[in-house]
Design a protein around this motif. Sequence first.
Motif, PDB file in Angstrom:
ATOM      1  N   GLU A 176      -1.362  -1.900   6.640  1.00 32.34           N
ATOM      2  CA  GLU A 176      -2.275  -0.760   6.442  1.00 32.34           C
ATOM      3  C   GLU A 176      -3.682  -1.109   6.912  1.00 32.34           C
ATOM      4  N   PHE A 224       0.850  -1.183   0.000  1.00 31.55           N
ATOM      5  CA  PHE A 224       0.000   0.000   0.000  1.00 31.55           C
ATOM      6  C   PHE A 224       0.888   1.235   0.000  1.00 31.55           C
ATOM      7  N   CYS A 225       0.676   2.114  -0.966  1.00 25.20           N
ATOM      8  CA  CYS A 225       1.412   3.368  -1.048  1.00 25.20           C
ATOM      9  C   CYS A 225       0.604   4.416  -0.294  1.00 25.20           C
ATOM     10  N   ARG A 226       1.122   4.852   0.851  1.00 19.22           N
ATOM     11  CA  ARG A 226       0.415   5.861   1.644  1.00 19.22           C
ATOM     12  C   ARG A 226       0.462   7.221   0.964  1.00 19.22           C
ATOM     13  N   THR A 227       1.497   7.469   0.173  1.00 22.94           N
ATOM     14  CA  THR A 227       1.618   8.745  -0.531  1.00 22.94           C
ATOM     15  C   THR A 227       0.490   8.892  -1.548  1.00 22.94           C
ATOM     16  N   ARG A 272      -5.716   0.733   9.904  1.00 21.31           N
ATOM     17  CA  ARG A 272      -7.033   1.339   9.673  1.00 21.31           C
ATOM     18  C   ARG A 272      -8.090   0.721  10.588  1.00 21.31           C
ATOM     19  N   LYS A 276      -2.116   6.715  -1.702  1.00 22.08           N
ATOM     20  CA  LYS A 276      -3.302   6.053  -1.141  1.00 22.08           C
ATOM     21  C   LYS A 276      -3.872   5.005  -2.101  1.00 22.08           C
ATOM     22  N   HIS A 313       8.267   6.824  -2.087  1.00 17.76           N
ATOM     23  CA  HIS A 313       7.001   7.043  -1.393  1.00 17.76           C
ATOM     24  C   HIS A 313       6.974   6.258  -0.087  1.00 17.76           C
ATOM     25  N   GLU A 314       6.057   6.645   0.786  1.00 14.83           N
ATOM     26  CA  GLU A 314       5.875   5.908   2.035  1.00 14.83           C
ATOM     27  C   GLU A 314       5.002   4.694   1.726  1.00 14.83           C
ATOM     28  N   THR A 315       5.580   3.503   1.857  1.00 15.77           N
ATOM     29  CA  THR A 315       4.853   2.268   1.549  1.00 15.77           C
ATOM     30  C   THR A 315       4.887   1.311   2.733  1.00 15.77           C
TER      31      THR A 315
END
Length: 186
Positions: A156, A128-131, A160, A133, A148-150
């Motif tokens: 994730e 999941f790429c948080r940058t 959540r 989403k 990116h922040e992954t």
Amino acid sequence: MGCINDCWNQTDNEGGYSCPQCWRTFIVKPELNRNAVFAELIENVKEVTTNGGTSQSYAGPADVLCDVCPGRKRKASKTCLTCMVSYCETHMLPHREFPAYKRHKVEKEAGNLEEKLCAKHHRVLEIFCRTNKSCICLLCAATEHKYHETVTAEEERAGRQNHLQYTKHGVEKKIEKKEKKLEEIK
């Protein structure tokens, strides 16, 4: 075993005896033995079907189909994301029995496997790429999303879920306060 013995007893066996499966010939009548591997496989199939397995139920219009069943398809019970194939209980047996399949990622049947694949690389979306989403594959994580922040999709999801539980707890407290205030007003 009885059928094979009857066959061998009825025929003229001067030339020897032949196996009805592999046609290997024997001069002396061989001793018949139980095929342990085949017997174990049959027992596993029986166990799956008697324990409420879905191997005997055919798929309906809304069900995920077994990709391996010939002819009329049975309802899939699991999907292997390594093989990218959905299996009924019967065809799932090798994944349960053989060590070579133990490392495969198996989950509940997935309706549309294409949704779980990267459109560019045709690999499973497991990061999941948080940058951005969005879910991405490992190749995307190493290339386009390199800086990116992954995190893993499971990480994730867990984060959540924790946030959802925290939010739910906060909403429940607010409801409690409002109910108390309503009681005071009454």
